[in-house]
Write an enzyme that holds these catalytic residues in place. Structure first.
Site, PDB file in Angstrom:
ATOM      1  N   PHE A 128      34.964 -29.784  42.941  1.00  0.00           N
ATOM      2  CA  PHE A 128      33.690 -30.071  42.456  1.00  0.00           C
ATOM      3  C   PHE A 128      32.540 -29.198  42.659  1.00  0.00           C
ATOM      4  O   PHE A 128      32.597 -28.585  43.708  1.00  0.00           O
ATOM      5  CB  PHE A 128      33.207 -31.608  43.207  1.00  0.00           C
ATOM      6  N   TYR A 230      27.648 -44.174  46.093  1.00  0.00           N
ATOM      7  CA  TYR A 230      27.512 -44.830  44.854  1.00  0.00           C
ATOM      8  C   TYR A 230      28.758 -44.813  44.002  1.00  0.00           C
ATOM      9  O   TYR A 230      28.455 -45.297  42.787  1.00  0.00           O
ATOM     10  CB  TYR A 230      26.339 -43.920  44.256  1.00  0.00           C
ATOM     11  N   ARG A 379      37.934 -39.319  31.755  1.00  0.00           N
ATOM     12  CA  ARG A 379      38.242 -39.941  33.136  1.00  0.00           C
ATOM     13  C   ARG A 379      38.338 -41.459  32.858  1.00  0.00           C
ATOM     14  O   ARG A 379      37.272 -41.898  32.461  1.00  0.00           O
ATOM     15  CB  ARG A 379      37.426 -39.612  34.327  1.00  0.00           C
TER      16      ARG A 379
HETATM   17  C1  LIG Z   1      30.223 -37.019  43.366  1.00  0.00           C
HETATM   18  C2  LIG Z   1      30.725 -35.937  44.114  1.00  0.00           C
HETATM   19  C3  LIG Z   1      29.981 -35.358  44.698  1.00  0.00           C
HETATM   20  C4  LIG Z   1      28.404 -35.668  44.606  1.00  0.00           C
HETATM   21  O1  LIG Z   1      27.397 -34.911  45.396  1.00  0.00           O
HETATM   22  P1  LIG Z   1      26.038 -35.355  45.570  1.00  0.00           P
HETATM   23  O2  LIG Z   1      25.250 -34.651  46.694  1.00  0.00           O
HETATM   24  O3  LIG Z   1      25.855 -37.090  45.988  1.00  0.00           O
HETATM   25  O4  LIG Z   1      25.209 -35.256  44.093  1.00  0.00           O
HETATM   26  C5  LIG Z   1      29.969 -34.270  45.467  1.00  0.00           C
HETATM   27  N1  LIG Z   1      31.545 -33.767  45.551  1.00  0.00           N
HETATM   28  C6  LIG Z   1      32.175 -34.531  45.163  1.00  0.00           C
HETATM   29  C7  LIG Z   1      33.825 -34.421  45.130  1.00  0.00           C
HETATM   30  C8  LIG Z   1      31.986 -35.747  44.281  1.00  0.00           C
HETATM   31  O5  LIG Z   1      33.075 -36.531  43.549  1.00  0.00           O
END
Ligand SMILES: *Cc1c(COP(=O)(O)O)cnc(C)c1O
Length: 404
Positions: A128, A230, A379
């Site tokens: 991510f 969330y 997805r």
């Molecule tokens: C959803 C997600 C995040 C989200 O990071 P935030 O700081 O909450 O915006 C980070 N890493 C992965 C792998 C995710 O799926």
């Protein structure tokens, strides 16, 4: 020609031991299929009452006394609950704070500092974006080098993919337990063991597994983990993240954002920072109390259902989605971008077609809500407690019809 699928979906729903929980969530008028619960979980129907009571009583009536009475302990209390219900971790190792991104920063910085003389961070090229961006920032600050794992995009990282990359220079390995695109489920025990054999620390991102896939963090000897609340924990938009630091590591690491909430004596107002022992040292500033209300109700629901039963429902939903894909979408040139074997897959299924960007836009307008992921993936995020097999079928047939 899809009558047999509808019959199958209804039979699976009728046999689903968790089906009564479908009614526990807020109904969204005009939405016939919500297949994005892995990005933003639906609110539980009790949340409006919980928020109302919070404003009138805990905040409105008890006022600042509530900090002493309950809020100070909340980050650890909810962290322990996440650990107990979803992580397979003993109390005192998990805390709710910040966002996933900020906790990734804190733990990556702490991990690199805890391995002096080692200068490499191993991270997956397809991870991510925030995970990669934070790692690049930490590397720039500390003089570390990023080493990229480039696994098969559908199968995800396999333990042997790391063999050529781990050595005496490796300080830290950062991987996602469930891949945000393919849904590939990594072998936490085997990978953590290999990383430890190389003398490095292992940081797991649990964003797409917490609340969907049972874990055994303690048994796997995991060092560090972060996750989001969330998605499958239904904490609501922007609800804070959680971090896990194994008990015996807590004395040996220092997170970089040393604020008053992580200090040994928060009200001493002393001249210098001294970290509190234990997991609270991960805190920096005032916790987001209001944003921890909805997730507590969802944790109670997952505890009531049992995380193993939640996983069984999840496997049933994703297996059914693969069956519908094979029969209805593969013939139209759609590709399966997730592992076929449920044992190698988390809670979502990704399918690919060049028209999916335009199609997703159209479907959202019609109340069918899947998730688009660049460059051409849809997805299907099948949040186990809030999604039925019939809803899954309805959404996937809408995708088929949009292609036709
Ligand atoms: C959803 C997600 C995040 C989200 O990071 P935030 O700081 O909450 O915006 C980070 N890493 C992965 C792998 C995710 O799926």
């Amino acid at each position: 020609m899809t009558e047999h699928l509808l019959t199958a979906a209804r039979a699976l729903d009728a046999a689903d031991p968790l089906r009564h929980h479908l009614d526990a969530f807020v109904k969204a008028p005009g939405v016939s299929a919500y297949l994005d619960g892995n990005s933003l979980g639906r609110p539980l129907a009790v949340v409006p009452d919980l928020l109302d009571r919070f404003v009138r009583e805990d905040w409105g009536t008890r006022l600042i006394r509530s900090w002493d009475e309950q809020w100070m302990a909340l980050p650890e209390r909810v962290g322990d609950r996440i650990a107990e219900v979803t992580l397979g971790a003993a109390a005192g190792q998990t805390i709710v704070a910040d966002s996933t991104s900020v906790l990734l920063y804190k733990l990556m910085r702490a991990a690199v500092a805890a391995r002096p003389g080692r200068s490499e961070i191993v991270i997956e090229a397809g991870n991510f974006p925030t995970d990669r961006f934070i790692a690049a920032g930490v590397a720039a600050e500390t003089g570390a080098t990023l080493v990229w794992v480039e696994p098969d995009s559908v199968r995800g990282v396999q333990p042997e993919d790391l063999d050529a990359l781990l050595n005496e220079r490796t300080a830290l390995v950062v991987l996602s337990h469930v891949d945000y695109r393919s849904g590939a489920l990594a072998d936490m025990a085997a990978i953590t063991a290999r990383v430890h054999d190389a003398g490095a620390l292992m940081l797991w991102d649990l964003c797409h597994s917490a609340g969907s896939v049972p874990m055994r963090l303690d048994a796997c000897g995991v060092d560090l983990a972060v996750g989001c609340t969330y998605k499958y924990l239904n904490g609501g938009p922007g609800s804070p993240a959680f971090a896990y630091v194994r008990a015996d590591l807590q004395g040996g690491i220092r997170q970089p954002i040393q604020g008053w909430f992580g200090a040994a004596d928060i009200f001493a107002m002393g001249p210098e920072y001294a970290p509190t022992p234990g997991i609270r040292q991960l805190l920096s500033g005032t916790p987001a109390v209001t944003s921890m209300i909805a997730m507590q109700a969802m944790l109670d629901l997952i505890a009531e259902a049992g995380i193993d039963a939640v996983r069984a429902k999840s496997v049933s939903l994703t297996d059914f989605a693969v069956q519908v894909f094979d029969e209805q979408l593969a013939p139209l040139g759609v590709r399966l971008l997730s592992p076929r074997d449920s044992a190698a897959r988390g809670g979502h299924v990704t399918i690919g077609h060049p028209d999916f960007r335009a199609i997703t836009q159209r479907l959202w307008g019609e109340g069918v809500i899947p998730d688009f992921r660049f460059p051409n993936g849809i997805r299907l995020g099948l949040s186990p407690l809030s999604t039925s097999h019939e809803e899954t079928l309805h959404g996937m047939l809408a995708v088929r019809d949009a292609l036709g």
